[in-house]
Design a protein around this motif. Structure first.
Motif, short mmCIF file in Angstrom:
data_model
loop_
_atom_site.label_atom_id
_atom_site.label_comp_id
_atom_site.label_asym_id
_atom_site.label_seq_id
_atom_site.Cartn_x
_atom_site.Cartn_y
_atom_site.Cartn_z
N TYR A 1 48.97 5.09 47.79
CA TYR A 1 47.82 5.85 48.18
C TYR A 1 48.07 7.22 47.56
CZ TYR A 1 47.90 2.28 51.60
OH TYR A 1 48.10 1.27 52.42
N VAL A 2 46.95 7.86 46.88
CA VAL A 2 46.85 9.10 46.28
C VAL A 2 47.50 9.09 44.95
CG1 VAL A 2 47.54 11.52 46.36
CG2 VAL A 2 47.27 10.45 48.43
N SER A 3 48.46 8.54 44.55
CA SER A 3 49.05 8.83 43.26
C SER A 3 49.83 7.48 42.60
CB SER A 3 50.26 9.83 43.46
OG SER A 3 50.97 9.62 42.16
N GLU A 4 49.57 7.36 41.10
CA GLU A 4 50.08 6.42 40.52
C GLU A 4 51.33 7.10 39.35
OE1 GLU A 4 47.56 3.56 38.64
OE2 GLU A 4 46.79 2.75 40.68
N LYS B 1 55.66 0.99 23.48
CA LYS B 1 54.45 2.19 23.04
C LYS B 1 53.97 2.65 24.29
CE LYS B 1 53.80 0.23 18.56
NZ LYS B 1 52.91 -0.52 17.67
N ALA B 2 53.69 1.75 25.30
CA ALA B 2 52.72 2.05 26.42
C ALA B 2 53.88 2.04 27.58
CB ALA B 2 51.76 0.86 26.85
N THR B 3 53.82 2.95 28.73
CA THR B 3 54.99 3.02 29.43
C THR B 3 54.33 2.57 30.94
OG1 THR B 3 53.84 5.16 30.25
CG2 THR B 3 55.62 5.23 28.78
N GLY B 4 53.18 1.95 31.01
CA GLY B 4 52.83 1.19 32.50
C GLY B 4 52.31 2.66 33.13
N ALA B 5 52.06 3.81 32.66
CA ALA B 5 51.51 4.92 33.47
C ALA B 5 49.98 4.44 33.99
CB ALA B 5 51.76 6.27 32.72
N ALA B 6 49.55 5.67 34.74
CA ALA B 6 48.22 5.14 35.43
C ALA B 6 47.08 5.54 34.20
CB ALA B 6 47.96 6.35 36.37
N SER B 7 47.51 6.29 33.22
CA SER B 7 46.29 6.58 32.12
C SER B 7 46.03 5.59 31.48
CB SER B 7 46.70 7.88 31.44
OG SER B 7 45.80 8.01 30.37
N HIS B 8 44.96 5.23 31.04
CA HIS B 8 44.30 3.88 30.55
C HIS B 8 43.53 4.36 29.08
CE1 HIS B 8 44.24 1.54 34.46
NE2 HIS B 8 45.46 1.76 33.99
N ALA B 9 43.86 5.66 28.69
CA ALA B 9 43.05 6.42 27.82
C ALA B 9 43.21 5.52 26.30
CB ALA B 9 43.31 7.70 27.47
N ASP C 1 53.25 10.82 45.58
CA ASP C 1 53.17 12.26 44.92
C ASP C 1 54.26 13.23 45.24
OD1 ASP C 1 52.36 12.02 47.41
OD2 ASP C 1 50.65 13.41 47.35
N ILE C 2 54.59 13.24 46.29
CA ILE C 2 55.64 14.20 46.57
C ILE C 2 57.03 13.70 47.00
CG2 ILE C 2 54.20 16.09 47.06
CD1 ILE C 2 54.63 15.56 50.22
N MET C 3 57.31 12.35 46.76
CA MET C 3 58.40 11.55 47.06
C MET C 3 59.93 12.15 46.55
SD MET C 3 58.18 8.09 44.86
CE MET C 3 59.82 7.51 45.35
N THR D 1 56.83 0.03 50.34
CA THR D 1 56.82 -0.28 51.76
C THR D 1 55.57 -0.73 52.36
OG1 THR D 1 57.07 1.93 52.34
CG2 THR D 1 59.00 0.56 52.46
N GLU D 2 54.35 0.10 51.41
CA GLU D 2 53.07 -0.31 51.82
C GLU D 2 52.05 0.01 50.81
OE1 GLU D 2 51.55 1.64 55.54
OE2 GLU D 2 49.75 1.69 54.56
N GLY D 3 51.05 -0.82 50.70
CA GLY D 3 49.87 -0.48 49.63
C GLY D 3 48.88 -1.49 50.21
N CYS D 4 47.54 -0.98 50.06
CA CYS D 4 46.48 -1.93 50.15
C CYS D 4 45.15 -1.39 49.61
CB CYS D 4 46.19 -2.51 51.66
SG CYS D 4 45.41 -0.96 52.73
N GLN D 5 44.37 -2.24 49.36
CA GLN D 5 42.72 -1.80 49.10
C GLN D 5 42.25 -1.10 50.27
OE1 GLN D 5 41.58 -1.07 45.84
NE2 GLN D 5 39.95 -0.13 46.99
N GLU D 6 41.72 0.11 50.30
CA GLU D 6 40.84 0.54 51.61
C GLU D 6 39.78 0.24 51.25
OE1 GLU D 6 43.72 3.95 49.46
OE2 GLU D 6 42.55 2.18 48.83
N GLY D 7 38.93 0.80 52.55
CA GLY D 7 37.34 0.51 52.71
C GLY D 7 36.83 -0.95 52.85
N GLY D 8 37.47 -1.66 53.70
CA GLY D 8 37.15 -3.02 54.12
C GLY D 8 37.45 -3.92 53.27
N CYS D 9 37.06 -5.32 53.46
CA CYS D 9 37.02 -6.62 52.61
C CYS D 9 36.35 -6.48 51.10
CB CYS D 9 36.40 -7.80 53.13
SG CYS D 9 37.47 -8.23 54.56
N LYS D 10 37.18 -6.86 50.34
CA LYS D 10 36.62 -6.95 48.55
C LYS D 10 36.71 -8.08 48.29
CE LYS D 10 36.60 -2.24 49.27
NZ LYS D 10 35.42 -1.34 49.26
N ILE D 11 35.86 -9.14 49.14
CA ILE D 11 35.83 -10.60 48.66
C ILE D 11 35.41 -10.69 47.16
CG2 ILE D 11 35.08 -12.62 49.27
CD1 ILE D 11 35.53 -11.78 52.13
#
Length: 459
Positions: free
Chosen positions: A276-279, A394-402, A249-251, A299-309
């Motif tokens: 985390y926080v931003s795409e 046409k699509a940029t791979g940005a976070a919006s999926h509208a 977000d503020i990199m 250098t880091e990313g994961c799914q928060e909130g415990g296992c998502k089996i």
């Protein structure tokens, strides 16, 4: 198109990195190059070189694997690091003394030992170092290992503890810089060479676990006046130094704070960042455009909130971030914990998370999450030395999926052998189609709902 392989993973079809008949999903476009395609590129439009992929050797990961049958521990390491039977990981990350995914707060020195004469990494020899050594053995190439601190020892900080933020006291800046040198040399004596270090993990976050705050100006001054010179004076100028090591977000603002100072920038290899926080993937391009001679590494990313089996969205999150980042100058991807136990830990403050492989220590088994397979669509087919291809899209791979056009996201790479790896993902609930043209040749791809495909095109 001269298609060599078509590899598919899909939620409803049950495929997981399965080589599949491309004719069921692909139709060629006319070879005159006149008809426009959704995605277009050519082999002359290469961008950044890819370093590789990897994950973090946390104490939690190492301990979780140690509780399994040795055969399963070997299987997990092979699944990540073996060049043919696994993901072929070539990157890794290790924490400098404790982080949240350690069993407790710990350091390598005695209290108030500013001389660092008591420096001792024996804590790491129990679980972490054996895991790293076995990963080096499993990989066919040297691993580039990044080391990151979560906090200086509490006595070096304004709040007197490793947790809950606080800042490095000015009088300990030189001692803390020498601490990195001690760590690098101690690991080298264990025959584990380090490729790089980051200044501080998540320097803008006050966490209930190991954390320390640096402003952009404080990080600049520490690099320029202490850490950079200390590495150079101790013969470690080849160790790559990364700044920021926090969210997208503020990199751009944080990179500007350090890299706009030539005296500080001379010591810096590039900017590390987390998801985390931003795409806001375009923030990577902002940093690249401002400082094109510097590098960008996830250098880091994961799914928060415990296992998502059993969940599928976790894999899609990985691929969506990889596609967005690689299309904006990212050079490599380091996942967070390689393995966690069935609780999503252990973690000394109960900050439980998910991992691509779960070590079910209660039932002595490994569980492979969707994220493992989605990462593999990149790591197994985009070897180090590949170059990202610039895409007109046409699509940029940005976070919006509208928009409907955003339902298939693409990335493409020119591999060292001259072949092309194209990765496409459909996160939608319905099947979608998209067209790709490379030079004069192209094809239409039809992807089922919640699926990802890697297409290898012969040189």
């Amino acid at each position: 198109m001269n298609i060599d392989k078509f590899i598919l993973s899909s939620k409803d079809g049950g495929q997981k990195l399965q080589q599949t008949n491309p004719g069921d999903y692909i139709s060629p476009l006319p070879e005159n190059g006149k008809a426009s395609a959704d995605i277009e590129t050519d082999l002359n439009r290469t961008r950044q070189e890819i370093m590789g992929f990897g994950g973090a050797f946390t104490e939690a990961a190492a301990l979780s694997l140690s509780k399994l049958n040795p055969r399963l521990r070997e299987e997990a390491l092979e699944a990540y690091f073996h060049p043919e039977r696994g993901h072929g990981y070539s990157l890794g990350r290790v924490h400098i003394h404790s982080c949240d995914f350690a069993l407790s707060n710990y350091t390598y020195v005695e209290e108030h030992d500013e001389s660092l004469d008591s420096f001792d990494i024996s804590h790491d020899r129990e679980h972490i170092i054996p895991m790293i050594r076995d990963a080096f053995r499993m990989a066919s190439k040297d691993l580039k290992l990044l080391a990151s601190p979560w906090s200086p020892p509490g006595w070096m900080k304004t709040n007197g503890e490793m947790n809950n933020g606080g800042k490095l006291l000015p009088r300990y800046r030189d001692a803390w810089a020498r601490y990195y040198v001690k760590f690098i040399r101690a690991y080298d004596q264990e025959e584990i060479p380090l490729w790089g270090i980051s200044v501080q993990n998540e320097p803008a976050a006050v966490q209930i676990w190991d954390s320390c705050i640096f402003s952009g100006e404080e990080e600049r001054d520490f690099v320029r006046d202490h850490l950079g010179p200390c590495l150079r004076e101790n013969g470690l100028k080849d160790i790559k130094l990364l700044i920021w090591d926090h969210n997208r977000d503020i990199m751009a603002e944080r990179a500007e704070a350090v890299l706009s100072d030539p005296e500080a920038a001379q010591y810096v290899w590039g900017t590390g960042y987390h998801w985390y926080v931003s795409e806001e993937f375009s923030n990577l391009s902002r940093v690249h455009d401002a400082f094109p001679d510097k590098h960008l590494l996830f250098t880091e990313g994961c799914q928060e909130g415990g296992c998502k089996i059993g969940e599928w969205f976790t894999g899609e999150r990985y691929a969506r971030n990889m596609i967005g980042d690689f299309n904006n100058w990212c050079e490599g991807y380091i996942d967070w914990n390689l393995v966690l136990d069935e609780t999503g830990g252990p973690n000394h403050v109960n900050n439980l998370c998910d991992a691509p492989i779960i070590a079910d220590t209660l039932n002595d088994r490994l569980i492979y999450n969707s994220s493992y397979y989605y990462i593999g669509h990149f790591s197994r087919f985009v070897p180090p030395g590949s170059k990202a291809l610039e895409l007109s899209r046409k699509a940029t791979g940005a976070a919006s999926h509208a928009g409907e056009e955003d339902r298939i996201l693409w990335a493409a790479f020119l591999r060292p052998d001259g072949s092309i790896a194209a990765v496409a993902m459909n996160e939608g609930d319905d099947g979608q189609s998209s067209t790709l043209r490379i030079g004069a040749q192209g094809f239409e791809l039809r992807l089922p709902a919640h699926s990802i495909a890697t297409i290898i095109l012969k040189a």
